[in-house]
Write a protein that holds these residues in place. Structure first.
Motif, PDB file in Angstrom:
ATOM      1  N   ALA A 145       0.838  -1.210   0.000  1.00 41.80           N
ATOM      2  CA  ALA A 145       0.000   0.000   0.000  1.00 41.80           C
ATOM      3  C   ALA A 145       0.871   1.256   0.000  1.00 41.80           C
ATOM      4  O   ALA A 145       0.541   2.240  -0.671  1.00 41.80           O
ATOM      5  CB  ALA A 145      -0.923  -0.004   1.218  1.00 41.80           C
ATOM      6  N   ILE A 146       1.980   1.226   0.740  1.00 42.87           N
ATOM      7  CA  ILE A 146       2.870   2.385   0.737  1.00 42.87           C
ATOM      8  C   ILE A 146       3.419   2.615  -0.659  1.00 42.87           C
ATOM      9  O   ILE A 146       3.484   3.754  -1.143  1.00 42.87           O
ATOM     10  CB  ILE A 146       4.010   2.196   1.754  1.00 42.87           C
ATOM     11  CG1 ILE A 146       3.448   2.187   3.176  1.00 42.87           C
ATOM     12  CG2 ILE A 146       5.051   3.308   1.613  1.00 42.87           C
ATOM     13  CD1 ILE A 146       4.479   1.867   4.244  1.00 42.87           C
ATOM     14  N   GLY A 147       3.817   1.545  -1.330  1.00 41.28           N
ATOM     15  CA  GLY A 147       4.311   1.678  -2.699  1.00 41.28           C
ATOM     16  C   GLY A 147       3.278   2.270  -3.630  1.00 41.28           C
ATOM     17  O   GLY A 147       3.590   3.123  -4.477  1.00 41.28           O
ATOM     18  N   GLU A 148       2.015   1.851  -3.479  1.00 37.04           N
ATOM     19  CA  GLU A 148       0.949   2.398  -4.318  1.00 37.04           C
ATOM     20  C   GLU A 148       0.765   3.886  -4.069  1.00 37.04           C
ATOM     21  O   GLU A 148       0.570   4.672  -5.002  1.00 37.04           O
ATOM     22  CB  GLU A 148      -0.351   1.639  -4.042  1.00 37.04           C
ATOM     23  CG  GLU A 148      -0.310   0.200  -4.529  1.00 37.04           C
ATOM     24  CD  GLU A 148      -1.549  -0.587  -4.146  1.00 37.04           C
ATOM     25  OE1 GLU A 148      -1.944  -1.477  -4.918  1.00 37.04           O
ATOM     26  OE2 GLU A 148      -2.115  -0.336  -3.061  1.00 37.04           O
ATOM     27  N   ARG A 149       0.825   4.279  -2.823  1.00 37.06           N
ATOM     28  CA  ARG A 149       0.636   5.687  -2.488  1.00 37.06           C
ATOM     29  C   ARG A 149       1.821   6.533  -2.944  1.00 37.06           C
ATOM     30  O   ARG A 149       1.640   7.660  -3.418  1.00 37.06           O
ATOM     31  CB  ARG A 149       0.405   5.817  -0.980  1.00 37.06           C
ATOM     32  CG  ARG A 149      -0.924   5.201  -0.557  1.00 37.06           C
ATOM     33  CD  ARG A 149      -1.055   5.015   0.934  1.00 37.06           C
ATOM     34  NE  ARG A 149      -2.359   4.420   1.257  1.00 37.06           N
ATOM     35  CZ  ARG A 149      -2.710   3.992   2.453  1.00 37.06           C
ATOM     36  NH1 ARG A 149      -1.855   4.085   3.461  1.00 37.06           N
ATOM     37  NH2 ARG A 149      -3.907   3.466   2.652  1.00 37.06           N
ATOM     38  N   VAL A 150       3.027   5.991  -2.807  1.00 35.78           N
ATOM     39  CA  VAL A 150       4.204   6.685  -3.305  1.00 35.78           C
ATOM     40  C   VAL A 150       4.119   6.848  -4.819  1.00 35.78           C
ATOM     41  O   VAL A 150       4.429   7.916  -5.365  1.00 35.78           O
ATOM     42  CB  VAL A 150       5.490   5.926  -2.905  1.00 35.78           C
ATOM     43  CG1 VAL A 150       6.700   6.444  -3.683  1.00 35.78           C
ATOM     44  CG2 VAL A 150       5.736   6.046  -1.405  1.00 35.78           C
ATOM     45  N   TRP A 151       3.676   5.805  -5.510  1.00 37.49           N
ATOM     46  CA  TRP A 151       3.525   5.879  -6.961  1.00 37.49           C
ATOM     47  C   TRP A 151       2.584   7.015  -7.350  1.00 37.49           C
ATOM     48  O   TRP A 151       2.860   7.778  -8.283  1.00 37.49           O
ATOM     49  CB  TRP A 151       3.003   4.564  -7.499  1.00 37.49           C
ATOM     50  CG  TRP A 151       2.782   4.559  -8.978  1.00 37.49           C
ATOM     51  CD1 TRP A 151       1.595   4.762  -9.642  1.00 37.49           C
ATOM     52  CD2 TRP A 151       3.773   4.345 -10.003  1.00 37.49           C
ATOM     53  NE1 TRP A 151       1.778   4.689 -10.993  1.00 37.49           N
ATOM     54  CE2 TRP A 151       3.101   4.433 -11.249  1.00 37.49           C
ATOM     55  CE3 TRP A 151       5.136   4.094  -9.979  1.00 37.49           C
ATOM     56  CZ2 TRP A 151       3.774   4.286 -12.460  1.00 37.49           C
ATOM     57  CZ3 TRP A 151       5.807   3.943 -11.188  1.00 37.49           C
ATOM     58  CH2 TRP A 151       5.129   4.044 -12.412  1.00 37.49           C
ATOM     59  N   ASP A 152       1.470   7.148  -6.636  1.00 39.40           N
ATOM     60  CA  ASP A 152       0.508   8.206  -6.957  1.00 39.40           C
ATOM     61  C   ASP A 152       1.119   9.591  -6.748  1.00 39.40           C
ATOM     62  O   ASP A 152       0.854  10.512  -7.530  1.00 39.40           O
ATOM     63  CB  ASP A 152      -0.756   8.048  -6.111  1.00 39.40           C
ATOM     64  CG  ASP A 152      -1.553   6.806  -6.476  1.00 39.40           C
ATOM     65  OD1 ASP A 152      -1.335   6.243  -7.569  1.00 39.40           O
ATOM     66  OD2 ASP A 152      -2.397   6.380  -5.652  1.00 39.40           O
ATOM     67  N   VAL A 153       1.930   9.762  -5.708  1.00 38.61           N
ATOM     68  CA  VAL A 153       2.598  11.043  -5.487  1.00 38.61           C
ATOM     69  C   VAL A 153       3.576  11.327  -6.616  1.00 38.61           C
ATOM     70  O   VAL A 153       3.653  12.458  -7.133  1.00 38.61           O
ATOM     71  CB  VAL A 153       3.308  11.063  -4.119  1.00 38.61           C
ATOM     72  CG1 VAL A 153       4.183  12.310  -3.987  1.00 38.61           C
ATOM     73  CG2 VAL A 153       2.298  11.017  -2.985  1.00 38.61           C
ATOM     74  N   MET A 154       4.327  10.320  -7.036  1.00 35.05           N
ATOM     75  CA  MET A 154       5.276  10.497  -8.137  1.00 35.05           C
ATOM     76  C   MET A 154       4.552  10.890  -9.424  1.00 35.05           C
ATOM     77  O   MET A 154       4.996  11.782 -10.151  1.00 35.05           O
ATOM     78  CB  MET A 154       6.054   9.201  -8.361  1.00 35.05           C
ATOM     79  CG  MET A 154       6.967   8.827  -7.211  1.00 35.05           C
ATOM     80  SD  MET A 154       7.580   7.127  -7.352  1.00 35.05           S
ATOM     81  CE  MET A 154       8.574   7.254  -8.833  1.00 35.05           C
ATOM     82  N   ARG A 155       3.445  10.248  -9.680  1.00 36.16           N
ATOM     83  CA  ARG A 155       2.674  10.563 -10.890  1.00 36.16           C
ATOM     84  C   ARG A 155       2.047  11.952 -10.782  1.00 36.16           C
ATOM     85  O   ARG A 155       1.892  12.658 -11.780  1.00 36.16           O
ATOM     86  CB  ARG A 155       1.606   9.501 -11.126  1.00 36.16           C
ATOM     87  CG  ARG A 155       2.172   8.131 -11.437  1.00 36.16           C
ATOM     88  CD  ARG A 155       2.877   8.095 -12.803  1.00 36.16           C
ATOM     89  NE  ARG A 155       1.894   8.141 -13.876  1.00 36.16           N
ATOM     90  CZ  ARG A 155       1.924   9.003 -14.883  1.00 36.16           C
ATOM     91  NH1 ARG A 155       2.853   9.936 -14.968  1.00 36.16           N
ATOM     92  NH2 ARG A 155       1.000   8.947 -15.828  1.00 36.16           N
ATOM     93  N   LEU A 156       1.664  12.366  -9.568  1.00 32.53           N
ATOM     94  CA  LEU A 156       1.149  13.721  -9.380  1.00 32.53           C
ATOM     95  C   LEU A 156       2.221  14.748  -9.729  1.00 32.53           C
ATOM     96  O   LEU A 156       1.932  15.763 -10.368  1.00 32.53           O
ATOM     97  CB  LEU A 156       0.679  13.911  -7.937  1.00 32.53           C
ATOM     98  CG  LEU A 156       0.271  15.341  -7.548  1.00 32.53           C
ATOM     99  CD1 LEU A 156      -0.842  15.870  -8.435  1.00 32.53           C
ATOM    100  CD2 LEU A 156      -0.128  15.395  -6.067  1.00 32.53           C
ATOM    101  N   ILE A 157       3.460  14.496  -9.342  1.00 30.03           N
ATOM    102  CA  ILE A 157       4.537  15.422  -9.686  1.00 30.03           C
ATOM    103  C   ILE A 157       4.736  15.458 -11.202  1.00 30.03           C
ATOM    104  O   ILE A 157       4.996  16.522 -11.780  1.00 30.03           O
ATOM    105  CB  ILE A 157       5.836  15.043  -8.948  1.00 30.03           C
ATOM    106  CG1 ILE A 157       5.620  15.178  -7.435  1.00 30.03           C
ATOM    107  CG2 ILE A 157       6.993  15.937  -9.390  1.00 30.03           C
ATOM    108  CD1 ILE A 157       6.781  14.696  -6.584  1.00 30.03           C
TER     109      ILE A 157
END
Length: 302
Positions: A145-157
């Motif tokens: 789940a942490i990886g999924e959330r980190v991925w979303d932040v990276m894609r937001l950037i």
């Protein structure tokens, strides 16, 4: 850093993600007294869309410094923008300084509130988040789940860089409390575009926090303690700015474990010749964000 980055990337399961077209959609724009409020969604991977709110302060010269605001185990990102939606939301906002986006625009930053996976519009309800079952299901396919959330932040950037050119991509801060602080910390470890990280009530030794008592499954990364403690991972953030926030009476991320982690963090920053770029902010209460103290330090570190 190179070896640790590769190991953390693997442990988070980030090889199991693929980029796709972001399909940005502006759903609405509203003009408020002091800021413009833009609701948008983007696709972070196939079949998954991320809701966000962008608040842009009026009268600020472009490009505008930007804060990505991440709620923890709450009922959704509406808390970040100070809009109570469910019973108890007013107390959560007023009692914990959790209206991160409103405070950011008052400090002269643009703010983006992002909905975390399995919370709010992405899986929660009036009773709170539903990430326990989904986080364990993610493990079945090599994700976290942490990886999924980190991925979303990276894609937001990525979205900020591509579409919101009036935002300063060279001055991106990430800030969050509890589960939002956890995402903030790991996202900063992985994405060097985050120039300032402000994790609150999240950075602590594993043995004193998530290894010592019940926590939601979304906090766990299989095998990570075989390689790192949380303080060690700050070596991936150095020499960028890191402000660790905690509460003296926090009973799930205890003050002693936070201080032990921060001693390691200081050693990492000393080795990076960046001793002045990490700070510990300790509030007198429990598991909450300490906005006045945190923002005072953030401004001191400019």
């Amino acid at each position: 850093q190179k070896r640790a980055y590769a190991k953390l990337w693997d442990l988070l399961g980030l090889d199991n993600f693929q980029k796709c077209d972001d399909e940005l959609e502006i759903e609405w724009e509203k003009d408020k007294d002091d800021y413009k409020d833009i609701r948008f969604t983007f696709k972070s991977e196939e079949s998954y869309y991320v809701p966000c709110r962008l608040l842009i302060p009026k009268g600020i010269k472009e490009p505008i410094k930007t804060v990505i605001c991440i709620q923890g185990h709450s009922k959704g990102m509406h808390i970040s923008v100070g809009e109570p939606k469910y019973e108890g939301d007013k107390d959560s906002i007023a009692g914990g300084d959790r209206d991160f986006a409103l405070r950011a625009i008052n400090e002269g930053y643009a703010a983006i509130a992002i909905e975390q996976r399995y919370m709010g519009e992405c899986g929660g309800d009036e009773n709170g988040p539903s990430c326990g079952r989904e986080a364990t299901t993610a493990l079945l396919i090599g994700r976290t789940a942490i990886g999924e959330r980190v991925w979303d932040v990276m894609r937001l950037i990525d979205v900020i860089e591509k579409h919101f050119t009036y935002l300063d991509k060279d001055n991106i801060m990430c800030l969050g409390n509890s589960g939002g602080g956890t995402t903030t910390f790991y996202a900063a470890c992985i994405d060097i575009r985050i120039k300032t990280a402000v994790p609150s009530c999240a950075v602590c030794t594993y043995k004193d926090s998530i290894g010592a008592m019940y926590h939601c499954a979304c906090n766990y990364i299989p095998h990570i303690a075989e390689f790192f403690d949380m303080g060690d991972l700050a070596g991936l953030i150095a020499p960028r700015k890191l402000v660790v926030v905690n509460g003296k009476l926090d009973n799930i991320f205890p003050d002693g474990g936070v201080k032990e982690s921060f001693e390691i963090i200081q050693k990492m920053y000393n080795e990076a010749n960046a001793a002045n770029s990490c700070r510990l902010v300790t509030g007198d209460e429990g598991h909450r964000f300490y906005a006045d103290k945190a923002w005072t330090v953030i401004k001191e570190m400019k």
